[in-house]
Each structure stands twice: as structure tokens, then as C-alpha cells.
Scaffold this motif. Structure first.
Motif, PDB file in Angstrom:
ATOM      1  N   PRO A 152       4.979   3.264   7.763  1.00 46.50           N
ATOM      2  CA  PRO A 152       4.627   1.918   8.561  1.00 46.50           C
ATOM      3  C   PRO A 152       4.393   1.688   9.537  1.00 46.50           C
ATOM      4  CG  PRO A 152       7.102   2.889   8.296  1.00 46.50           C
ATOM      5  CD  PRO A 152       6.578   3.881   7.698  1.00 46.50           C
ATOM      6  N   ASN A 153       4.494   3.326  10.970  1.00 50.67           N
ATOM      7  CA  ASN A 153       3.919   2.720  12.262  1.00 50.67           C
ATOM      8  C   ASN A 153       2.290   3.361  12.332  1.00 50.67           C
ATOM      9  OD1 ASN A 153       6.638   2.657  13.347  1.00 50.67           O
ATOM     10  ND2 ASN A 153       7.718   4.547  12.322  1.00 50.67           N
ATOM     11  N   THR A 154       2.431   4.270  11.383  1.00 52.02           N
ATOM     12  CA  THR A 154       0.881   4.773  11.805  1.00 52.02           C
ATOM     13  C   THR A 154       0.076   4.177  10.103  1.00 52.02           C
ATOM     14  OG1 THR A 154       1.089   6.507  10.421  1.00 52.02           O
ATOM     15  CG2 THR A 154       1.513   7.105  12.892  1.00 52.02           C
ATOM     16  N   GLY A 155      -0.194   3.937   9.213  1.00 48.98           N
ATOM     17  CA  GLY A 155      -0.756   2.802   8.161  1.00 48.98           C
ATOM     18  C   GLY A 155      -1.615   4.404   7.313  1.00 48.98           C
ATOM     19  N   VAL A 156      -0.751   5.683   8.378  1.00 45.71           N
ATOM     20  CA  VAL A 156      -1.259   6.862   7.917  1.00 45.71           C
ATOM     21  C   VAL A 156      -0.687   7.060   5.911  1.00 45.71           C
ATOM     22  CG1 VAL A 156      -1.149   9.452   6.967  1.00 45.71           C
ATOM     23  CG2 VAL A 156      -2.261   8.353   9.705  1.00 45.71           C
ATOM     24  N   GLN A 157      -1.467   7.590   4.534  1.00 44.40           N
ATOM     25  CA  GLN A 157      -1.160   7.434   3.900  1.00 44.40           C
ATOM     26  C   GLN A 157      -0.937   8.888   3.001  1.00 44.40           C
ATOM     27  OE1 GLN A 157      -2.693   4.103   0.837  1.00 44.40           O
ATOM     28  NE2 GLN A 157      -2.129   2.547   2.554  1.00 44.40           N
ATOM     29  N   ASP A 160      10.735   4.836   4.551  1.00 41.88           N
ATOM     30  CA  ASP A 160       9.616   5.386   3.680  1.00 41.88           C
ATOM     31  C   ASP A 160       8.817   3.949   2.985  1.00 41.88           C
ATOM     32  OD1 ASP A 160       9.463   7.704   3.690  1.00 41.88           O
ATOM     33  OD2 ASP A 160      11.371   8.202   3.072  1.00 41.88           O
ATOM     34  N   VAL A 161       7.672   3.429   3.175  1.00 39.68           N
ATOM     35  CA  VAL A 161       7.272   2.344   2.333  1.00 39.68           C
ATOM     36  C   VAL A 161       5.801   3.179   1.042  1.00 39.68           C
ATOM     37  CG1 VAL A 161       5.714   0.650   2.517  1.00 39.68           C
ATOM     38  CG2 VAL A 161       7.556   1.302   3.991  1.00 39.68           C
ATOM     39  N   LEU A 162       5.821   2.543   0.102  1.00 38.45           N
ATOM     40  CA  LEU A 162       5.353   2.735  -0.528  1.00 38.45           C
ATOM     41  C   LEU A 162       3.848   2.089  -1.008  1.00 38.45           C
ATOM     42  CD1 LEU A 162       6.994   3.562  -4.472  1.00 38.45           C
ATOM     43  CD2 LEU A 162       5.476   5.318  -2.318  1.00 38.45           C
ATOM     44  N   ALA A 163       2.942   1.766  -0.462  1.00 33.71           N
ATOM     45  CA  ALA A 163       1.653   1.161  -1.019  1.00 33.71           C
ATOM     46  C   ALA A 163       0.664   1.295  -1.935  1.00 33.71           C
ATOM     47  CB  ALA A 163       0.906   1.624   0.081  1.00 33.71           C
ATOM     48  N   PHE A 164       0.214   0.046  -2.500  1.00 28.62           N
ATOM     49  CA  PHE A 164      -0.662   0.154  -3.369  1.00 28.62           C
ATOM     50  C   PHE A 164      -1.978   0.010  -3.089  1.00 28.62           C
ATOM     51  CE2 PHE A 164       2.620  -1.452  -5.785  1.00 28.62           C
ATOM     52  CZ  PHE A 164       2.530  -1.049  -7.187  1.00 28.62           C
ATOM     53  N   PRO A 165      -3.554   0.520  -2.910  1.00 25.53           N
ATOM     54  CA  PRO A 165      -4.465   0.838  -2.681  1.00 25.53           C
ATOM     55  C   PRO A 165      -5.012  -0.893  -2.607  1.00 25.53           C
ATOM     56  CG  PRO A 165      -4.359   1.618  -4.941  1.00 25.53           C
ATOM     57  CD  PRO A 165      -3.041   1.400  -4.673  1.00 25.53           C
ATOM     58  N   ASP A 166      -5.329  -0.642  -1.235  1.00 23.99           N
ATOM     59  CA  ASP A 166      -5.774  -2.351  -0.874  1.00 23.99           C
ATOM     60  C   ASP A 166      -6.182  -3.101  -1.547  1.00 23.99           C
ATOM     61  OD1 ASP A 166      -3.822  -1.832   1.034  1.00 23.99           O
ATOM     62  OD2 ASP A 166      -5.473  -2.083   2.694  1.00 23.99           O
ATOM     63  N   ASP A 167      -7.141  -2.235  -2.118  1.00 24.07           N
ATOM     64  CA  ASP A 167      -8.427  -3.704  -3.107  1.00 24.07           C
ATOM     65  C   ASP A 167      -7.890  -3.555  -4.436  1.00 24.07           C
ATOM     66  OD1 ASP A 167      -8.453  -0.871  -3.946  1.00 24.07           O
ATOM     67  OD2 ASP A 167     -10.251  -0.769  -3.985  1.00 24.07           O
TER      68      ASP A 167
END
Length: 191
Positions: free
Chosen positions: A66-71, A85-92
Motif C-alpha cells: 500500500p505504500n509503493t503500489g508494487v504488486q 497486506d492489501v489485495l488488488a484486482f487488475p486496474d482495468d
């Protein structure tokens, strides 16, 4: 609201509990869009990560710093920690980026991960629902998360909704900010 509708549709198959969190939760509570949003935070229980893995397989969420945005790839079964810890879906995949924030819990209670287990509330009490059935986080919980930051948007969010809080919500929020931050600038407004 298009982003929230997309999240609601995407999570329709998810069998666990989830909540719209952050600024969007406060918008839903206020029943109006108060400001622009750059993403949608969705809170899920960390104990339900197996359900997340089983439901969202294509594409599978990634772990995002969450600090750097690196996935980086997330492997089902990999333990993740509420808070960092954060989970991310593809931005599109959605109209705006969607992030899964993990919540600690104990039985039927949500537990604030920064409160050393002492700040808790029943899962039913932290859940509000729109007329369309979209679950969102109670405002006092969303504001507790925001109270640890001095970002302008978090302060603005507080001032936008503080007067909408009923006495029990105001008291709860005050009583959970004051012990850790006795000089917090929101406290006078909450009394």
C-alpha cells in the motif's frame, strides 16, 4: 456509483462477508457522493482468504504494497496480515481500481488490527446495507481508520459526516480515538 455497482455485481458470487469501506462507505452513509474517489476499498475478513481465492480465480488478485503500489503474485494459502497486506484486482477490471483490505476478527466480532484486540464490535453492528443490498462499513468504523491519518481528505470526510452520526456512533468513535490520541482535533467535535 458506477464503480460500486460493478463491485456489487462482481462480489455477488462471493460467499463471505464483505463491506465497501473508506470514503465510499461514508458516501453511502451520507446518501450522496461527497467527493471524487480514485479507488474502491472492499473490506473482507482475513479468515476468509480461502473464500477469496476460491471465488476470484480469473483474474486472481495480487498482493499490493500500500505504500509503493508494487504488486506481486498471490498464492492461495499464503498468509496475509490485516493492516499491511492489501489485495488488488487488475486496474482495468473495474471503472476505478478496487483493493481488498483485510480485517481481523474473533468469532462474530470485527477486531481493529491497530487496537491490540481491545477495539471490537460485532460484525452485524459494523454492517449497514443500501436499499440495493450493497453492504458497507458503519461510519464510526470507517472514521476510526481515517483518524490515524492527517490527510486532508480524511479530515474533510470527518467534517462532512460527523453531524450525521447519532449519539451512540459519536460516543463510540470518541471513546476509541481519545485513549490513543488524546489531543486529536476531532474529539472536541465529537463531544
Amino acid at each position: 456509483m458506477h464503480s460500486l455497482n460493478a463491485v456489487h455485481a462482481y462480489f455477488a458470487a462471493y460467499p463471505g462477508r464483505y463491506w465497501i469501506a473508506g470514503g465510499w462507505a461514508l458516501d453511502l452513509f451520507a446518501d450522496r457522493v461527497r467527493r471524487p474517489h480514485t479507488d474502491v476499498d472492499v473490506l473482507v475478513l482475513a479468515r476468509d482468504l480461502d473464500l477469496v481465492a476460491a471465488t476470484f480465480t480469473d483474474p486472481r488478485p495480487t498482493v499490493e504494497n500500500p505504500n509503493t503500489g508494487v504488486q506481486r503474485p498471490w498464492q492461495p494459502g499464503e498468509p496475509l496480515t490485516p493492516g499491511p497486506d492489501v489485495l488488488a484486482f487488475p486496474d482495468d477490471l473495474f471503472p476505478t481500481p478496487v483493493r481488498i483490505i483485510l480485517a481481523a476478527s474473533d468469532g462474530d466480532d470485527w477486531v481493529y488490527h491497530r487496537g491490540r484486540g481491545t477495539i471490537r464490535k460485532s460484525l452485524d453492528d459494523i454492517t449497514l446495507t443500501t436499499s440495493a443490498g450493497l453492504p458497507y462499513l458503519a461510519p464510526e468504523i470507517a472514521l476510526l481508520f481515517k483518524s490515524r491519518s492527517d490527510r486532508t481528505k480524511d479530515t474533510d470526510d470527518f467534517h462532512d459526516v460527523a453531524d450525521l452520526l447519532d449519539a451512540p456512533r459519536r460516543t463510540w468513535l470518541h471513546n476509541h480515538i481519545a485513549p490513543r490520541h488524546p489531543d486529536h482535533n476531532w474529539l472536541a467535535h465529537l463531544k
